[in-house]
Write a protein that holds these residues in place. Structure first.
Motif, PDB file in Angstrom:
ATOM      1  N   ALA A 330       0.817  -1.210   0.000  1.00 16.33           N
ATOM      2  CA  ALA A 330       0.000   0.000   0.000  1.00 16.33           C
ATOM      3  C   ALA A 330       0.855   1.265   0.000  1.00 16.33           C
ATOM      4  O   ALA A 330       0.354   2.358  -0.274  1.00 16.33           O
ATOM      5  CB  ALA A 330      -0.925   0.003   1.218  1.00 16.33           C
ATOM      6  N   ASN A 331       2.146   1.118   0.306  1.00 20.02           N
ATOM      7  CA  ASN A 331       3.063   2.259   0.334  1.00 20.02           C
ATOM      8  C   ASN A 331       4.076   2.203  -0.802  1.00 20.02           C
ATOM      9  O   ASN A 331       5.133   2.827  -0.733  1.00 20.02           O
ATOM     10  CB  ASN A 331       3.797   2.310   1.677  1.00 20.02           C
ATOM     11  N   GLY A 333       5.635  -0.556  -1.937  1.00 21.11           N
ATOM     12  CA  GLY A 333       6.618  -1.637  -1.828  1.00 21.11           C
ATOM     13  C   GLY A 333       6.069  -2.956  -2.343  1.00 21.11           C
ATOM     14  O   GLY A 333       5.044  -3.007  -3.014  1.00 21.11           O
ATOM     15  N   LEU A 334       6.772  -4.034  -2.018  1.00 16.36           N
ATOM     16  CA  LEU A 334       6.406  -5.357  -2.494  1.00 16.36           C
ATOM     17  C   LEU A 334       5.797  -6.254  -1.427  1.00 16.36           C
ATOM     18  O   LEU A 334       5.326  -7.348  -1.746  1.00 16.36           O
ATOM     19  CB  LEU A 334       7.662  -6.062  -3.055  1.00 16.36           C
ATOM     20  N   PHE A 335       5.774  -5.784  -0.188  1.00 13.68           N
ATOM     21  CA  PHE A 335       5.340  -6.658   0.899  1.00 13.68           C
ATOM     22  C   PHE A 335       3.834  -6.654   1.113  1.00 13.68           C
ATOM     23  O   PHE A 335       3.206  -5.601   1.201  1.00 13.68           O
ATOM     24  CB  PHE A 335       6.020  -6.269   2.221  1.00 13.68           C
ATOM     25  N   TYR A 336       3.287  -7.834   1.185  1.00 15.38           N
ATOM     26  CA  TYR A 336       1.923  -8.031   1.701  1.00 15.38           C
ATOM     27  C   TYR A 336       1.811  -9.471   2.160  1.00 15.38           C
ATOM     28  O   TYR A 336       2.600 -10.334   1.760  1.00 15.38           O
ATOM     29  CB  TYR A 336       0.851  -7.701   0.650  1.00 15.38           C
ATOM     30  N   ALA A 337       0.875  -9.707   3.035  1.00 13.93           N
ATOM     31  CA  ALA A 337       0.623 -11.056   3.540  1.00 13.93           C
ATOM     32  C   ALA A 337      -0.763 -11.501   3.123  1.00 13.93           C
ATOM     33  O   ALA A 337      -1.689 -10.679   3.072  1.00 13.93           O
ATOM     34  CB  ALA A 337       0.738 -11.085   5.065  1.00 13.93           C
ATOM     35  N   PRO A 338      -0.959 -12.781   2.819  1.00  6.98           N
ATOM     36  CA  PRO A 338      -2.312 -13.264   2.546  1.00  6.98           C
ATOM     37  C   PRO A 338      -3.198 -13.015   3.752  1.00  6.98           C
ATOM     38  O   PRO A 338      -2.726 -13.036   4.898  1.00  6.98           O
ATOM     39  CB  PRO A 338      -2.109 -14.776   2.325  1.00  6.98           C
TER      40      PRO A 338
END
Length: 341
Positions: A330-331, A333-338
């Motif tokens: 959301a910012n 970047g590439l990070f998110y979690a299911p």
């Protein structure tokens, strides 16, 4: 009939032999619990990721991930033994059971993921080849570099990546090549090159060792891609999922605003996503043979992903490294979690 019977016997023997040749799933969780502590490793000491103080105590990004995993299993982040394997030892200690998990290994590649009896679990740090320059150079982007001399290790395709980047950008550079990463910092300090090109994590370690890190910067662009994260033994799905969802819990906690400071005050929260992370709505630990609060225990021990990153790469280190691709989706970047549901 006799020939058919012999054929059936032969086929049965082949199936039986194949069945015996498949190794049984290693019950890592059971072994860790019986031992009473987690044995956790990384591929080598690296400032910010894993380093020892004068008393032999380990700290760093990798170490905190180990502590989070121990908290998820035992409810106590201190039940770990941390081992850093200097040199190229990466998979044998895992295969032989000398470690339960490597929190940082060689960058994730197809070859490493399908060989050596190991499995990469989930991204914990995105990286790639970058540039370290003095602030006095006056550049804030790699695309501004032109006609510069660059110290680089001629080992894993770094020079080729530079050639491609500068050719595509229609600019020029001069490579000052060395065999070892350690030589780059010495040459840079001595003025033998104007910049260094290596992975962002290596540049961060080099920058911390400079007399005044604030006078140097790591440019934001990455000209190659590397994914780093925990590695476990193959054929132990339960352990794989435990390590994976411990990492995801730290990322999810940042997304929903759960921190090590406010976690105890959120037990009465009504937001379903928060309640699931805390383990007060739904029992997501049962399927993993863990407590309902295993994710909350990990977060309470080391904080969410943002807290973890800031602790080891934030301004208070004296050599802040922008999150960049390690920011939440959301910012930018590439990070998110299911989703936990």
């Amino acid at each position: 009939m006799s020939k058919l019977f012999k054929s059936l016997l032969f086929l049965t023997a082949l199936v039986s032999a194949a069945a015996w040749s498949v190794p049984a799933s290693a019950q890592t969780l059971e072994a860790v619990r019986e031992r009473g502590f987690l044995i956790c490793g990384s591929s080598n000491p690296l400032a910010g990721f894993s380093q020892q103080d004068i008393d032999g105590r380990w700290s760093g990004f990798d170490v905190d991930l180990c502590r989070a995993l121990a908290a998820a299993i035992f409810g106590n982040p201190d039940l770990i033994e941390f081992r850093s394997y200097r040199g190229e030892a990466r998979f044998a200690p895992l295969e032989t059971g000398a470690v339960d998990v490597f929190m940082r290994n060689g960058a994730w590649t197809m070859g490493r993921d399908i060989r050596y009896g190991a499995r990469y679990v989930a991204p914990a740090f995105f990286d790639g080849q970058a540039f370290l320059v003095p602030n006095a150079m006056g550049v804030v982007s790699a695309y501004e570099l032109d006609g510069v001399s660059i110290c680089v290790a001629d080992s894993y395709g770094e020079v080729e990546a530079l050639d491609e980047f500068f050719f595509t950008n229609q600019t020029s550079y001069r490579a000052v090549a060395y065999e070892e990463i350690a030589d780059l910092a010495t040459a840079y300090r001595s003025g033998l090159c104007q910049a260094i090109s290596a992975s962002g994590r290596q540049l961060q370690a080099i920058r911390r060792e400079l007399p005044d890190p604030a006078l140097h910067r790591i440019l934001p662009e990455r000209i190659s891609k590397e994914v780093l994260g925990p590695v476990v033994r193959d054929q132990d799905d339960q352990w794989f999922q435990i390590v994976r969802w411990t990492i995801f819990a730290l990322i999810e906690a940042e997304e929903v605003g759960v921190t090590s400071l406010n976690i105890d005050s959120l037990s009465a929260a009504r937001t379903p996503a928060v309640r699931r992370v805390l383990g007060v709505e739904g029992d997501y630990g049962a399927a993993l043979d863990l407590r309902p609060t295993f994710m909350a225990d990990a977060i309470r021990a080391i904080g969410n992903y943002s807290e973890l990153y800031d602790r080891h790469f934030g301004p208070q280190t004296g050599a802040a490294m922008l999150r960049g691709q390690n920011a939440l989706w959301a910012n930018g970047g590439l990070f998110y979690a299911p989703p936990i549901r």
